[in-house]
Design a protein around this motif. Sequence first.
Motif, PDB file in Angstrom:
ATOM      1  N   SER A 187     -60.842  79.011  28.007  1.00  0.00           N
ATOM      2  CA  SER A 187     -62.137  78.878  27.345  1.00  0.00           C
ATOM      3  C   SER A 187     -62.037  79.170  25.856  1.00  0.00           C
ATOM      4  N   MET A 188     -61.244  80.172  25.501  1.00  0.00           N
ATOM      5  CA  MET A 188     -61.054  80.466  24.080  1.00  0.00           C
ATOM      6  C   MET A 188     -60.462  79.257  23.358  1.00  0.00           C
ATOM      7  N   ALA A 189     -59.542  78.577  24.025  1.00  0.00           N
ATOM      8  CA  ALA A 189     -58.961  77.376  23.422  1.00  0.00           C
ATOM      9  C   ALA A 189     -59.979  76.239  23.377  1.00  0.00           C
ATOM     10  N   ALA A 190     -60.745  76.068  24.454  1.00  0.00           N
ATOM     11  CA  ALA A 190     -61.715  74.970  24.510  1.00  0.00           C
ATOM     12  C   ALA A 190     -62.793  75.115  23.444  1.00  0.00           C
ATOM     13  N   LEU A 191     -63.155  76.357  23.133  1.00  0.00           N
ATOM     14  CA  LEU A 191     -64.195  76.575  22.124  1.00  0.00           C
ATOM     15  C   LEU A 191     -63.721  76.233  20.711  1.00  0.00           C
ATOM     16  N   GLN A 192     -62.431  76.028  20.548  1.00  0.00           N
ATOM     17  CA  GLN A 192     -61.915  75.595  19.247  1.00  0.00           C
ATOM     18  C   GLN A 192     -62.019  74.080  19.075  1.00  0.00           C
ATOM     19  N   PHE A 193     -62.393  73.380  20.150  1.00  0.00           N
ATOM     20  CA  PHE A 193     -62.448  71.909  20.106  1.00  0.00           C
ATOM     21  C   PHE A 193     -63.839  71.394  20.500  1.00  0.00           C
ATOM     22  N   LEU A 194     -64.893  72.061  20.049  1.00  0.00           N
ATOM     23  CA  LEU A 194     -66.248  71.661  20.430  1.00  0.00           C
ATOM     24  C   LEU A 194     -66.631  70.287  19.886  1.00  0.00           C
ATOM     25  N   ASP A 195     -65.979  69.888  18.803  1.00  0.00           N
ATOM     26  CA  ASP A 195     -66.297  68.588  18.213  1.00  0.00           C
ATOM     27  C   ASP A 195     -65.230  67.538  18.497  1.00  0.00           C
ATOM     28  N   ALA A 196     -64.301  67.861  19.380  1.00  0.00           N
ATOM     29  CA  ALA A 196     -63.191  66.942  19.655  1.00  0.00           C
ATOM     30  C   ALA A 196     -63.673  65.745  20.471  1.00  0.00           C
ATOM     31  N   GLU A 197     -63.011  64.617  20.259  1.00  0.00           N
ATOM     32  CA  GLU A 197     -63.325  63.407  20.995  1.00  0.00           C
ATOM     33  C   GLU A 197     -62.117  62.855  21.742  1.00  0.00           C
ATOM     34  N   SER A 198     -60.943  63.396  21.473  1.00  0.00           N
ATOM     35  CA  SER A 198     -59.725  62.916  22.118  1.00  0.00           C
ATOM     36  C   SER A 198     -59.431  63.719  23.378  1.00  0.00           C
ATOM     37  N   ARG A 199     -59.066  63.029  24.447  1.00  0.00           N
ATOM     38  CA  ARG A 199     -58.706  63.683  25.698  1.00  0.00           C
ATOM     39  C   ARG A 199     -57.452  64.549  25.569  1.00  0.00           C
ATOM     40  N   TRP A 200     -56.696  64.349  24.521  1.00  0.00           N
ATOM     41  CA  TRP A 200     -55.457  65.113  24.354  1.00  0.00           C
ATOM     42  C   TRP A 200     -55.716  66.600  24.139  1.00  0.00           C
ATOM     43  N   VAL A 201     -56.959  66.974  23.798  1.00  0.00           N
ATOM     44  CA  VAL A 201     -57.246  68.399  23.619  1.00  0.00           C
ATOM     45  C   VAL A 201     -57.129  69.149  24.945  1.00  0.00           C
ATOM     46  N   LEU A 202     -57.174  68.411  26.053  1.00  0.00           N
ATOM     47  CA  LEU A 202     -57.009  69.070  27.355  1.00  0.00           C
ATOM     48  C   LEU A 202     -55.631  69.695  27.503  1.00  0.00           C
ATOM     49  N   VAL A 203     -54.642  69.118  26.848  1.00  0.00           N
ATOM     50  CA  VAL A 203     -53.272  69.628  26.995  1.00  0.00           C
ATOM     51  C   VAL A 203     -53.159  71.060  26.483  1.00  0.00           C
ATOM     52  N   PRO A 204     -53.523  71.353  25.213  1.00  0.00           N
ATOM     53  CA  PRO A 204     -53.435  72.749  24.773  1.00  0.00           C
ATOM     54  C   PRO A 204     -54.377  73.676  25.522  1.00  0.00           C
ATOM     55  N   ILE A 205     -55.507  73.161  25.985  1.00  0.00           N
ATOM     56  CA  ILE A 205     -56.447  74.008  26.727  1.00  0.00           C
ATOM     57  C   ILE A 205     -55.839  74.434  28.069  1.00  0.00           C
ATOM     58  N   LEU A 206     -55.281  73.475  28.801  1.00  0.00           N
ATOM     59  CA  LEU A 206     -54.659  73.789  30.091  1.00  0.00           C
ATOM     60  C   LEU A 206     -53.441  74.683  29.909  1.00  0.00           C
ATOM     61  N   ILE A 207     -52.671  74.436  28.852  1.00  0.00           N
ATOM     62  CA  ILE A 207     -51.500  75.285  28.576  1.00  0.00           C
ATOM     63  C   ILE A 207     -51.942  76.698  28.244  1.00  0.00           C
ATOM     64  N   ALA A 208     -53.019  76.828  27.447  1.00  0.00           N
ATOM     65  CA  ALA A 208     -53.515  78.157  27.085  1.00  0.00           C
ATOM     66  C   ALA A 208     -53.958  78.936  28.316  1.00  0.00           C
ATOM     67  N   GLY A 209     -54.639  78.263  29.233  1.00  0.00           N
ATOM     68  CA  GLY A 209     -55.061  78.935  30.451  1.00  0.00           C
ATOM     69  C   GLY A 209     -53.895  79.351  31.322  1.00  0.00           C
ATOM     70  N   SER A 210     -52.908  78.464  31.460  1.00  0.00           N
ATOM     71  CA  SER A 210     -51.731  78.790  32.280  1.00  0.00           C
ATOM     72  C   SER A 210     -50.942  79.946  31.683  1.00  0.00           C
ATOM     73  N   ILE A 211     -50.783  79.939  30.367  1.00  0.00           N
ATOM     74  CA  ILE A 211     -50.042  81.014  29.711  1.00  0.00           C
ATOM     75  C   ILE A 211     -50.789  82.337  29.824  1.00  0.00           C
ATOM     76  N   SER A 212     -52.109  82.295  29.756  1.00  0.00           N
ATOM     77  CA  SER A 212     -52.889  83.531  29.897  1.00  0.00           C
ATOM     78  C   SER A 212     -52.672  84.146  31.276  1.00  0.00           C
ATOM     79  N   GLY A 213     -52.723  83.324  32.318  1.00  0.00           N
ATOM     80  CA  GLY A 213     -52.441  83.836  33.649  1.00  0.00           C
ATOM     81  C   GLY A 213     -51.008  84.313  33.792  1.00  0.00           C
ATOM     82  N   LEU A 214     -50.077  83.574  33.180  1.00  0.00           N
ATOM     83  CA  LEU A 214     -48.668  83.956  33.214  1.00  0.00           C
ATOM     84  C   LEU A 214     -48.453  85.320  32.572  1.00  0.00           C
ATOM     85  N   LEU A 215     -49.080  85.569  31.428  1.00  0.00           N
ATOM     86  CA  LEU A 215     -48.917  86.853  30.736  1.00  0.00           C
ATOM     87  C   LEU A 215     -49.509  87.992  31.553  1.00  0.00           C
TER      88      LEU A 215
END
Length: 356
Positions: A101-129
Amino acid sequence: MLKLEKRQADSRLMSYVSPLIAIVLTLFAGALLFSVLGHDPLHALYTFFISPLTNAYGWTELGIKVAPLLLCAMGLTLCYRAKIWNIGAEGQFIMGALGGSMAALQFLDAESRWVLVPILIAGSISGLLWGALAAWLKTRFNANEILTTIMLNYIALNALLYAVHGPLRDPAGFNFPESAMFADAALLPLFSDDYRLNISILFALFFTVVIWTVMARSWVGYQIQVLGEDAKAARYAGFNTNRLTWFALLVCGALAGLAGVAEVTGPIGQLIPHVSPGYGYAAIIVVFLGRMQPFGILLASMLLALTFMGGEMVQIEMSLPKSLTGLFQGMLLFFLLAADLLISYRIVFQPRTARA
């Protein structure tokens, strides 16, 4: 006097039958419970287990709930095969939702689906840590992972509450404890506009195959199974048990974190205080009910997902508390553990004269 006596050998057949016995006993106990509450038990059980799946919408909602359960359960399977009793999938799920969510809130104005990649990675890394913290405590201080992971769950929950009441709260949200709605580009694609089912179910099925392949066909999977069977034998064989512990907990944390971020970028669409109805805890039941086998875990995920839907259904149609979900899950776990106990032990009667 009654006592438990160890059987000479466990029945392999009964190890697969016991989940069915536990399910039947849960249904019987549930029927008694509904009778005590003054409801027709057959109608109540139908409302709880059948009514949610009488249309296509219900099946798609089942898929929404199966995805996080399956992701968390496959990570926990890796841990439990190694006899690493990780109870922290719930906290790792929450941290994944928070980090994503912290990552997703950095892309509130994004229009490209590619923003999902860093968002999903951020969530996975948070759980990993979050899983890494449990691994560090176990390998560095030999801390009991049951206690540490349970405590980390509560820390994660409080971190979530702090975030939605503080820095991540939507300034235009009328003081409600929730984040801003994510951009459409930051939401997981749907299979159909008529339903809420998204591609998170594909993530779950993909990683089910990956984890099964690792356990059944890889060298590290073999080491994990040896570690679970006999830790002394694993050390004698030269296996690095600390490294295996790190591997299992990191993978589990990453999968639970992915489940968490998929939840906020999927059916929820924002960060809220109750981001998880207890998926991380229910996944523990899924693992044991599914006998740590991929197909069994898939079926068990569907059953536990159905209990979440059934709890909502009886709340709506019968005005019963939604907490019945947790009660049914608890009964299922109780009967499963009881059945498993009787696979390895039998109850014998010892006369007083024999004791004397």
